[in-house]
Every structure is written in structure tokens, then in C-alpha cells.
Design an enzyme around this catalytic site. Structure first.
Site, PDB file in Angstrom:
ATOM      1  N   GLU A   1       6.267  19.832  56.329  1.00  0.00           N
ATOM      2  CA  GLU A   1       7.564  20.137  55.727  1.00  0.00           C
ATOM      3  C   GLU A   1       8.745  19.744  56.603  1.00  0.00           C
ATOM      4  OE1 GLU A   1       7.395  24.447  55.221  1.00  0.00           O
ATOM      5  OE2 GLU A   1       8.566  24.671  57.041  1.00  0.00           O
ATOM      6  N   GLY A   2       8.512  19.589  57.904  1.00  0.00           N
ATOM      7  CA  GLY A   2       9.588  19.143  58.787  1.00  0.00           C
ATOM      8  C   GLY A   2      10.125  17.772  58.388  1.00  0.00           C
TER       9      GLY A   2
END
Lengths: 259, 315
Positions: A57-58
Site C-alpha cells: 500500500e505504500g
């Protein structure tokens, strides 16, 4: 307690990582958190799934994590090692919505009979105790793609109805997930240190599918706050192999996650 | 769900948003100033958005100064929150916190400070999904009042928000969609690897939501590891992620994300992060305040804080 369990030479996290790794098909695109799913994915890449792609998700597409340099956040540069592309988190999460992701992995503090996951509040959201870290991308994953939940098998975690739905599974069962507006995705499996569940096709309740080596159905039930569906033909998982354990321990030599 | 027209609390009306932008001096001018001068432009009650995520490219020096200046009643938004959230809460700066996740980091467990503030009702706390907050900054950057999405439905999240969320049936497909209101912060705090004096900003590594946040905000305060020349920017304009016209202050702050990481410059100061965790593990909010006294309030300047981290700057 079965013979295998008495002789077991692996930890709960090692068992979970191995079970996680085995459900990742070669060539698949998976969305993972750090910890068990990342260990499982990296293990899968080393064994049966060299073409497995991990998204974080980064904003990270397709990294190869280095042994001994396991990241402690999905949003830091260690997680980006040997990645193909770095994106804005909004855009990497949008890949879930667009449909690029085969399986998403999430965890949480509680799970219920319809595989809803709580990672936000224990007790009422108006007066929680404790207030937990929260969704992060968990809600996005479970809302949008087929999801596997990784959960330690404990009575306090397996509750009939979660205190709060952070990441929806099948909501209130039946068609309620679709009726809520979630027309794609859904919980494929719940993997614990005792067994593997899926969700019944009609009721959408948790259904025991396979027991891990040496685990009895009683042990599964004794450590849950509700009774899941139990079919007549239960499978038994293969125990972790020496090779799987060796690779995991090489990846996490200081046992950050392999507790 | 509500009926009638009402702005979501952090979504100004488009006409007001445009008027605020029209008043800004967007010319190519020198915007270099000191850290205290830049942070001094933030008003009590502002909505402050924080760039980076978790402990990566956090505008830590800017937050450090904001806490030192004792700003009050802020709305703070950042999708993934680490120790900076503890300091803003314990420092008494925040009325409302918008985030998807709040913990020092999974290695350190739950934030004692966040727990104390939320469990005792000392802050308005809004939990959004990670993508939702990103799309809200994007809607703000696009100058539209909302973006439709397929997340957060079927969960408890909308009901637990102060903001009342609307859904709609898509007029084309008939799908049910959740409408995320635009987020237009008053100020975005962003730390980058390099920028010129006009505010053309280039960053490496994970981009996070910084560009959307910058274009959505009324003002941008930029801290940078290094100020480079405008010629250097013009030699590689494809690397510029935030244009000068969106930036209002440029502050050169070496190690400006420490003790968090800044790609290509330094990794997280894990030992220091462990030390901070000990303060709160033993003593919750008072522990955080002890740490802050020593590391935020006592040092004479940012260099003084860096000395405590064991970083000596070349003169």
C-alpha cells in the site's frame, strides 16, 4: 494433542507463513502487509512462485525483499527494494479497484462468523478500549478483491459478531455484501495456526476446510467464540517442510516476525 | 445519510476555494525563509496536512517547530501516522485527527498517546480507509467536490465519522457508490530531497500523497534537505513533482525528516525510535511529554535536536 504437534519444531508465525505461501499461485499479483504475508510471499517466490508479484500500500509494485532486511512498515523504503515501480499510495490502491490484484492479505484483532474483520475498536466506537491502529489499506483490500485473512486462532479473536467492521467480509451473510454495494471481492480463506476456513457459498458463514497437522476439530472449536460450519470431509494440511522453514529463518534471522 | 446541501467540514465551497487561491502570490519569487518564520504562518484552527507516510519522508522538523510554537485547535490529516501524531496530540495542538492508521509502527505496537486521547474523548478522531484519504486529497487537487468510490461500504467506518457521508446510485451503471468529500487543507507540510528557492520540489523514493496534498492545499510549506539552483531544476523538469506556484515557503533543513527516513539520505533512526517507545511504554502521555521536553522544547534549534540524535552537521 496429536503426535505431530508434540514433535513440532516450528513456531506459530512460521506455520502461518508457510500456509500463506502455499496459497500464492505463480504469476499471481498479491497485495500484502509486512509480517506473515510478506514472509509467505517471499518464501513462495523462492520455491514455487518465482513470477509472483507483491504490491504494498505504500505504493510499491513488485519488490524483492532482501534476507535480514525485512521492512517494518508497508510505507518505508526497505519495502521498496528492487521494486519495478513506486506509485502514490492512492494509485497503487486504485489497482485493487481496477481489478489488477488476484489476492489481498489482511489481518486484524477480531474476526466473526461472516469473516468481517475488526482492526479499529474493541468495545463501542464511541468509547473504545482499546482504540486499535485502524484500517490502513485493510478496508480497501477487503472491499475490492478476493481476500485471505491471516489470524492467530484464539477465542478472544474469533467472536460471533465483531465489535466493529473495519474490513467487511460477508457483512451479515447471504447477499448482504453485494447489497451493501460491494459487488467484487470477498473472503476466500481464513488461515489460522490451527486450520483453514472458507465461507459457505450460501450462508457465507465460516466453514472449516482443512486442519493443520496434529490438530483436532475440538481444538479448533475450543478456541473459538462461535461454532463454524463443519463439513464431513475435512482435509489435513501438509506440515511445513525443512526447506520452507530454512528459507523463512534465512529471511528473518533475528526473528522480527517469526515469533 | 443526510439530505439537503451542506459542506463536509473540511471541504470549502468551490467559489471560496478559488477566491483563496486567487489571493496568493503565485509568481516566480524567492520564498526561502527560516523554519520558525515558515511555521509562524500557520494559524490556530488551520487544517494541516502532513506529507510522507509512517516514518518515511515525514516533515519532522516542521512538526517539531509547530509543536514548539504551541499551535492550537488544528485539524491534522495524514493517512498513515507514526510518532509525529503522538507529539501533535500530546503537545495539545489538535482538535481533530484524520487518518487511516495510527501507531508508531507495527514493531512498537499501539500508540499509548493516541489511545489516551481517543479513549478519553480528548480529540475528534476520524478513521478513513487509506485509499479514501488519498482520493479526498485528489478530489481537492482536482477542484471537484467529491470522488465516487467502491470502498468503506458495508463497514462500520462511515457511521463512526463526524463527517456524514453520502452514497449515490451511478446514473450510468446503476452501481452503488460512496462519495468521498474533497479535502482542501489550509496548509500542507512537505519534506523533499531537493527544491529551488522558488519552491520547485523534487523528491525520490516513495512519492506518497504529497503531490495531491500540495495541489489541494491553500498553502504549502516545503522543507528540503538541500536548496538547489533553478538551472538544476530546469535541467531535469520531469523530476519536479510540485511546481513553484503551489509553494509558499522553502526552508533548507538537513535531516529534516529525522528521526524518520529520507530516501537516498538516511534510514529511520531505529535506535532512537526504540528509545522514544520506552518513554511511552513506561509512562504513556507523561512519558511522551518527558521525551518532548528533552527533544523538542529544550534544544535551542533544530541542530540542537540533531545532536541528541547523534548527528553532527558539517559547518
Amino acid at each position: 494433542m496429536g503426535k505431530h504437534q508434540m514433535n513440532q519444531t516450528y513456531t506459530t508465525s512460521e506455520l502461518l507463513s508457510v500456509m500463506c505461501s502455499r496459497v500464492m499461485p505463480d504469476g499471481a499479483i498479491i497485495f500484502a502487509g509486512v509480517g506473515v504475508p510478506l514472509l509467505g510471499a517471499t518464501l513462495a517466490q523462492r520455491l514455487h512462485a518465482p513470477k509472483l508479484t507483491i504490491l504494498f500500500e505504500g505504493g510499491i509494485i513488485g519488490p524483492f525483499i532482501q534476507p535480514g532486511r525485512l521492512p517494518s512498515s508497508t510505507n518505508e523504503m526497505r519495502t521498496a527494494e528492487k521494486a519495478n515501480m513506486l506509485l502514490n499510495p492512492t494509485d497503487v490502491l486504485a489497482l485493487l479497484q481496477r481489478g489488477y490484484v488476484d489476492i489481498g492479505f489482511i489481518g486484524g484483532a477480531q474476526i466473526d462468523q461472516y469473516a468481517n474483520v475488526n482492526s479499529s475498536y474493541i468495545g463501542s466506537y464511541r468509547q473504545p478500549a482499546p482504540r486499535l491502529p485502524g484500517s490502513g489499506g485493510g478496508n480497501d483490500i477487503s472491499s475490492l478483491v478476493e481476500t485471505i485473512v491471516i489470524m492467530p486462532h484464539e477465542k478472544k479473536r474469533f467472536v460471533e459478531n465483531v465489535d466493529f467492521i473495519t474490513s467487511p467480509g460477508y457483512v451479515a451473510g447471504g447477499n448482504s455484501r453485494k447489497d451493501a454495494g460491494l459487488i467484487s471481492g470477498g473472503v476466500l480463506k481464513v488461515i489460522t495456526n490451527l486450520c483453514v476456513f472458507d465461507c459457505d457459498a450460501v450462508t457465507r458463514r465460516l466453514c472449516v476446510r482443512a486442519l493443520h497437522p496434529g490438530v483436532t476439530i475440538d481444538a479448533v472449536l475450543d478456541n473459538m467464540g462461535f461454532r463454524p460450519e463443519i463439513p464431513d470431509d475435512l482435509e489435513t494440511s501438509e506440515p511445513p517442510t525443512g526447506e520452507e522453514l530454512e528459507i523463512l529463518r534465512e529471511l528473518d534471522p533475528t526473528r522480527i516476525y517469526l515469533k | 445519510m443526510t439530505t439537503g446541501f451542506q459542506s463536509a467540514p473540511d471541504t470549502p465551497h468551490y467559489v471560496d476555494l478559488r477566491a483563496r487561491l486567487a489571493k496568493r502570490d503565485r509568481g516566480l519569487r524567492d520564498k526561502v525563509m527560516s523554519l520558525s518564520e515558515a511555521i509562524g504562518t500557520i494559524a490556530d484552527g488551520d487544517h494541516v496536512a502532513i506529507g510522507g507516510n509512517t516514518f518515511s519522508r515525514t516533515p519532522f522538523a516542521a512538526i517539531w517547530e509547530l509543536v514548539r510554537q504551541q499551535k492550537k485547535r488544528l485539524t491534522v490529516s495524514r493517512s498513515i501516522t507514526s510518532t509525529e501524531g503522538d507529539f501533535l496530540l500530546a503537545g495539545g495542538c489538535v482538535d481533530k485527527y484524520m487518518t487511516s492508521w495510527f501507531s508508531q509502527g507495527i514493531l512498537w505496537g499501539l500508540s499509548r498517546v493516541m489511545r489516551d486521547f481517543v479513549e478519553n474523548g480528548k480529540v475528534t478522531y476520524e478513521e478513513w480507509s487509506h485509499m479514501s484519504l488519498g482520493m479526498m486529497y485528489r478530489a481537492g487537487a482536482l477542484g471537484i467536490p467529491f470522488l465516487p468510490t467502491r470502498v468503506m461500504m458495508g463497514s462500520g467506518m462511515p457511521e463512526a465519522l463526524v463527517t456524514s457521508l453520502e452514497t449515490m446510485t451511478c446514473p450510468y451503471s446503476g452501481d452503488k457508490l460512496l462519495l468521498l468529500p474533497a479535502l482542501n487543507p489550509n496548509v500542507a507540510l512537505i519534506h523533499v530531497q531537493r527544491a529551488d528557492k522558488y519552491g520547485n520540489a523534487q523528491y525520490d523514493g516513495l512519492p506518497f500523497m504529497d503531490a495531491d496534498m500540495a495541489m489541494a492545499a491553500d498553502r504549502v510549506i516545503l522543507t528540503t534537505e538541500k536548496i538547489i539552483s533553478n538551472d538544476d531544476i530546469r535541467n531535469a523538469p520531469d523530476h519536479t513533482k510540485i511546481p513553484f506556484m503551489a509553494v509558499d515557503a522553502v526552508v533548507e533543513v538537513p535531516y529534516g525528516a529525522a528521526p524518520h527516513e529520507c530516501a537516498g539520505f538516511y534510514e529511520p533512526f531505529y535506535k532512537h525510535m526504540d528509545e522514544y517507545a520506552d518513554f511511552t511504554r513506561k509512562n504513556g502521555v507523561p512519558g511522551a511529554l518527558d521525551y518532548m521536553q528533552e527533544h523538542i522544547f529544550e534544544p535551542r534549534d533544530w541542530t540542537g535536536f540533531l545532536k541528541k540524535l547523534g548527528v553532527g552537521l558539517p559547518n
